[in-house]
Design a protein around this motif. Structure first.
Motif, PDB file in Angstrom:
ATOM      1  N   THR A 174      -3.304   3.298  -9.256  1.00  0.00           N
ATOM      2  CA  THR A 174      -4.181   3.716  -8.163  1.00  0.00           C
ATOM      3  C   THR A 174      -5.054   2.523  -7.819  1.00  0.00           C
ATOM      4  N   GLU A 175      -4.902   2.021  -6.590  1.00  0.00           N
ATOM      5  CA  GLU A 175      -5.626   0.822  -6.177  1.00  0.00           C
ATOM      6  C   GLU A 175      -6.170   0.977  -4.768  1.00  0.00           C
ATOM      7  N   GLN A 176      -7.111   0.124  -4.406  1.00  0.00           N
ATOM      8  CA  GLN A 176      -7.577   0.081  -3.038  1.00  0.00           C
ATOM      9  C   GLN A 176      -6.404  -0.288  -2.131  1.00  0.00           C
ATOM     10  N   ASP A 177      -6.373   0.292  -0.949  1.00  0.00           N
ATOM     11  CA  ASP A 177      -5.209   0.127  -0.079  1.00  0.00           C
ATOM     12  C   ASP A 177      -4.904  -1.331   0.241  1.00  0.00           C
ATOM     13  N   ALA A 178      -5.913  -2.148   0.451  1.00  0.00           N
ATOM     14  CA  ALA A 178      -5.696  -3.542   0.834  1.00  0.00           C
ATOM     15  C   ALA A 178      -5.070  -4.368  -0.280  1.00  0.00           C
ATOM     16  N   LEU A 179      -5.123  -3.880  -1.520  1.00  0.00           N
ATOM     17  CA  LEU A 179      -4.618  -4.633  -2.670  1.00  0.00           C
ATOM     18  C   LEU A 179      -3.254  -4.159  -3.142  1.00  0.00           C
ATOM     19  N   PHE A 180      -2.689  -3.148  -2.490  1.00  0.00           N
ATOM     20  CA  PHE A 180      -1.416  -2.588  -2.939  1.00  0.00           C
ATOM     21  C   PHE A 180      -0.266  -3.373  -2.295  1.00  0.00           C
ATOM     22  N   SER A 181       0.362  -4.245  -3.073  1.00  0.00           N
ATOM     23  CA  SER A 181       1.435  -5.098  -2.576  1.00  0.00           C
ATOM     24  C   SER A 181       2.795  -4.430  -2.713  1.00  0.00           C
ATOM     25  N   GLN A 182       3.803  -5.025  -2.126  1.00  0.00           N
ATOM     26  CA  GLN A 182       5.172  -4.541  -2.295  1.00  0.00           C
ATOM     27  C   GLN A 182       5.604  -4.613  -3.752  1.00  0.00           C
ATOM     28  N   SER A 183       5.191  -5.660  -4.451  1.00  0.00           N
ATOM     29  CA  SER A 183       5.570  -5.809  -5.858  1.00  0.00           C
ATOM     30  C   SER A 183       4.972  -4.699  -6.716  1.00  0.00           C
ATOM     31  N   LEU A 184       3.707  -4.383  -6.471  1.00  0.00           N
ATOM     32  CA  LEU A 184       3.078  -3.302  -7.227  1.00  0.00           C
ATOM     33  C   LEU A 184       3.723  -1.972  -6.882  1.00  0.00           C
ATOM     34  N   VAL A 191       2.957   5.616  -4.542  1.00  0.00           N
ATOM     35  CA  VAL A 191       1.867   4.704  -4.197  1.00  0.00           C
ATOM     36  C   VAL A 191       0.593   5.522  -3.987  1.00  0.00           C
ATOM     37  N   GLN A 192      -0.404   5.292  -4.848  1.00  0.00           N
ATOM     38  CA  GLN A 192      -1.656   6.037  -4.743  1.00  0.00           C
ATOM     39  C   GLN A 192      -2.783   5.060  -4.412  1.00  0.00           C
ATOM     40  N   ILE A 193      -3.456   5.321  -3.296  1.00  0.00           N
ATOM     41  CA  ILE A 193      -4.468   4.388  -2.801  1.00  0.00           C
ATOM     42  C   ILE A 193      -5.819   5.077  -2.617  1.00  0.00           C
ATOM     43  N   ASN A 194      -6.877   4.360  -2.947  1.00  0.00           N
ATOM     44  CA  ASN A 194      -8.227   4.817  -2.670  1.00  0.00           C
ATOM     45  C   ASN A 194      -8.681   4.230  -1.345  1.00  0.00           C
ATOM     46  N   VAL A 195      -9.145   5.096  -0.437  1.00  0.00           N
ATOM     47  CA  VAL A 195      -9.559   4.652   0.896  1.00  0.00           C
ATOM     48  C   VAL A 195     -10.926   5.251   1.209  1.00  0.00           C
ATOM     49  N   HIS A 196     -11.958   4.420   1.153  1.00  0.00           N
ATOM     50  CA  HIS A 196     -13.331   4.874   1.393  1.00  0.00           C
ATOM     51  C   HIS A 196     -13.909   4.155   2.605  1.00  0.00           C
ATOM     52  N   THR A 197     -13.852   4.791   3.764  1.00  0.00           N
ATOM     53  CA  THR A 197     -14.431   4.187   4.967  1.00  0.00           C
ATOM     54  C   THR A 197     -15.957   4.252   4.972  1.00  0.00           C
ATOM     55  N   ILE A 198     -16.513   4.952   4.013  1.00  0.00           N
ATOM     56  CA  ILE A 198     -17.968   5.054   3.894  1.00  0.00           C
ATOM     57  C   ILE A 198     -18.603   3.682   3.640  1.00  0.00           C
ATOM     58  N   PHE A 199     -17.797   2.730   3.145  1.00  0.00           N
ATOM     59  CA  PHE A 199     -18.308   1.388   2.858  1.00  0.00           C
ATOM     60  C   PHE A 199     -18.009   0.388   3.972  1.00  0.00           C
ATOM     61  N   ASP A 200     -17.458   0.852   5.089  1.00  0.00           N
ATOM     62  CA  ASP A 200     -17.143  -0.049   6.195  1.00  0.00           C
ATOM     63  C   ASP A 200     -18.403  -0.725   6.735  1.00  0.00           C
ATOM     64  N   SER A 201     -18.216  -1.903   7.327  1.00  0.00           N
ATOM     65  CA  SER A 201     -19.354  -2.684   7.821  1.00  0.00           C
ATOM     66  C   SER A 201     -19.893  -2.169   9.146  1.00  0.00           C
ATOM     67  N   ALA A 202     -19.149  -1.255   9.789  1.00  0.00           N
ATOM     68  CA  ALA A 202     -19.608  -0.667  11.046  1.00  0.00           C
ATOM     69  C   ALA A 202     -19.299   0.821  11.044  1.00  0.00           C
ATOM     70  N   PHE A 203     -20.117   1.593  11.745  1.00  0.00           N
ATOM     71  CA  PHE A 203     -19.901   3.033  11.855  1.00  0.00           C
ATOM     72  C   PHE A 203     -20.063   3.431  13.308  1.00  0.00           C
ATOM     73  N   THR A 204     -19.096   4.210  13.829  1.00  0.00           N
ATOM     74  CA  THR A 204     -19.220   4.742  15.189  1.00  0.00           C
ATOM     75  C   THR A 204     -19.277   6.256  15.189  1.00  0.00           C
ATOM     76  N   THR A 219      -0.528   1.960   7.410  1.00  0.00           N
ATOM     77  CA  THR A 219      -0.291   0.541   7.173  1.00  0.00           C
ATOM     78  C   THR A 219       0.362   0.308   5.820  1.00  0.00           C
ATOM     79  N   VAL A 220      -0.121   1.003   4.795  1.00  0.00           N
ATOM     80  CA  VAL A 220       0.486   0.884   3.462  1.00  0.00           C
ATOM     81  C   VAL A 220       1.912   1.405   3.475  1.00  0.00           C
ATOM     82  N   LYS A 221       2.142   2.501   4.164  1.00  0.00           N
ATOM     83  CA  LYS A 221       3.505   3.029   4.275  1.00  0.00           C
ATOM     84  C   LYS A 221       4.442   1.991   4.877  1.00  0.00           C
ATOM     85  N   ALA A 222       3.975   1.319   5.912  1.00  0.00           N
ATOM     86  CA  ALA A 222       4.824   0.363   6.629  1.00  0.00           C
ATOM     87  C   ALA A 222       5.002  -0.953   5.885  1.00  0.00           C
ATOM     88  N   ASN A 223       3.947  -1.413   5.197  1.00  0.00           N
ATOM     89  CA  ASN A 223       3.965  -2.759   4.648  1.00  0.00           C
ATOM     90  C   ASN A 223       4.242  -2.851   3.152  1.00  0.00           C
TER      91      ASN A 223
END
Length: 310
Positions: A174-184, A191-204, A219-223
């Protein structure tokens, strides 16, 4: 995002406002309901407010309430006999809960082996069919572990389970989505990913924050996933604290879980909402880290769960 309490202290938005059908969900005045579950999954950390280990009766009482909200729980470790207690509570109370277990590896291989030994012992003592998967660690790449080390741990755990007659249990990281590579992803059964938009640098808006989770999953599904199941291991919204521009209030927590639940159902996405109860056991950590629960630390609902279907 989860921290260990004992050995280590572990784009544009689309319309997400359409409502789901109004199934009956438990409320504070109706905790023993048996209606359709509101959430696909919920992360569960059993620790008492002071960080000590709860007894079986406490775990049973908590899981009886959790079972009204979801049919799947995610654990992070086997310490405090939490896997044994969860298995026993589910069996003795005939709860409709599947366990997605975890091994804590942030403290190195010896801790991983200890957790793995306890996992195997508990799985053999109770009904292993209740265990739906096993995560090797949680966000350990972001803590500095090398990908090769993590993959090595995954392979060791899978080989051990196979040798113990438990090879039917999926093994994954279980990793952050940006760090989940094809090799992993190739080393994992899913593939289990943690996705927390609460920490994003902008909020709309909450809508945009929810849609961002869905976009990042896609994106993770595709890449990386290459056809393997992609599941969200954590996503949520704190009811207090400060993580940047995202407004952390109970009203926004309710709005986020409502809208994320709806979006996930539309996308056919499996997920664990973070988390079951407010984590006051995370003493000394940020206020936000202690306020993600849908239950208070005393296991009273923080809002009417009927709101989840609106």
């Amino acid at each position: 995002m989860e921290t260990e309490s004992k050995v280590s202290s572990e784009e544009s938005s689309s319309d997400l406002s359409s409502s789901e059908s109004h199934e009956t969900i438990a409320t504070e005045n109706n905790p023993d309901y048996t209606a359709e579950r509101a959430l696909w999954g919920l992360t569960y950390s059993p620790y008492n407010t002071d960080g000590s280990c709860p007894d079986l009766a406490t775990v049973t009482s908590q899981l009886q309430k959790v079972a009204g909200v979801t049919s799947n729980i995610r654990l992070y470790s086997t310490d405090c006999s939490q896997l044994r207690n969860a298995l026993q509570a589910i069996s003795s109370s005939n709860l409709n809960l599947g366990i997605h277990a975890g091994l804590w590896i942030s403290d190195g291989e010896s801790r991983m082996q200890s957790d793995l030994d306890e996992f195997i012992a508990a799985a053999k003592q109770y009904d292993s069919s209740l265990i739906k998967g096993l995560s090797v660690g949680n966000e350990d790449l972001s803590k500095g572990m090398s990908e090769s080390t993590l993959i090595g741990y995954i392979n060791k755990v899978r080989a051990r389970l196979q040798s113990e007659g438990l090879g039917h249990i999926p093994v994954y990281a279980t990793e952050q989505d940006a760090l989940f590579s094809q090799s992993l992803a190739a080393a994992c059964d899913l593939v289990q990913i943690n996705v927390h938009t609460i920490f994003d640098s902008a909020f709309t808006s909450i809508d945009a924050s929810v849609q961002s989770v869905i976009n990042r999953v896609n994106t993770v599904k595709a890449n990386a996933a290459k056809g393997k199941l992609v599941r969200v291991g954590e996503t949520g919204w704190a009811s207090a604290g400060n993580t940047g521009p995202s407004p952390l209030t109970l009203a926004n927590e309710i709005l986020y879980v409502q809208k994320f639940r709806c979006a996930a159902r539309k996308s056919g996405l499996e997920y664990f909402y973070f988390e079951a109860k407010d984590a006051l056991w995370k003493q000394g950590q940020a206020v936000s880290e202690q306020n993600f629960g849908i239950f208070s630390a005393q296991y009273t609902p923080k809002f009417d769960f009927l709101d989840l279907s609106s």
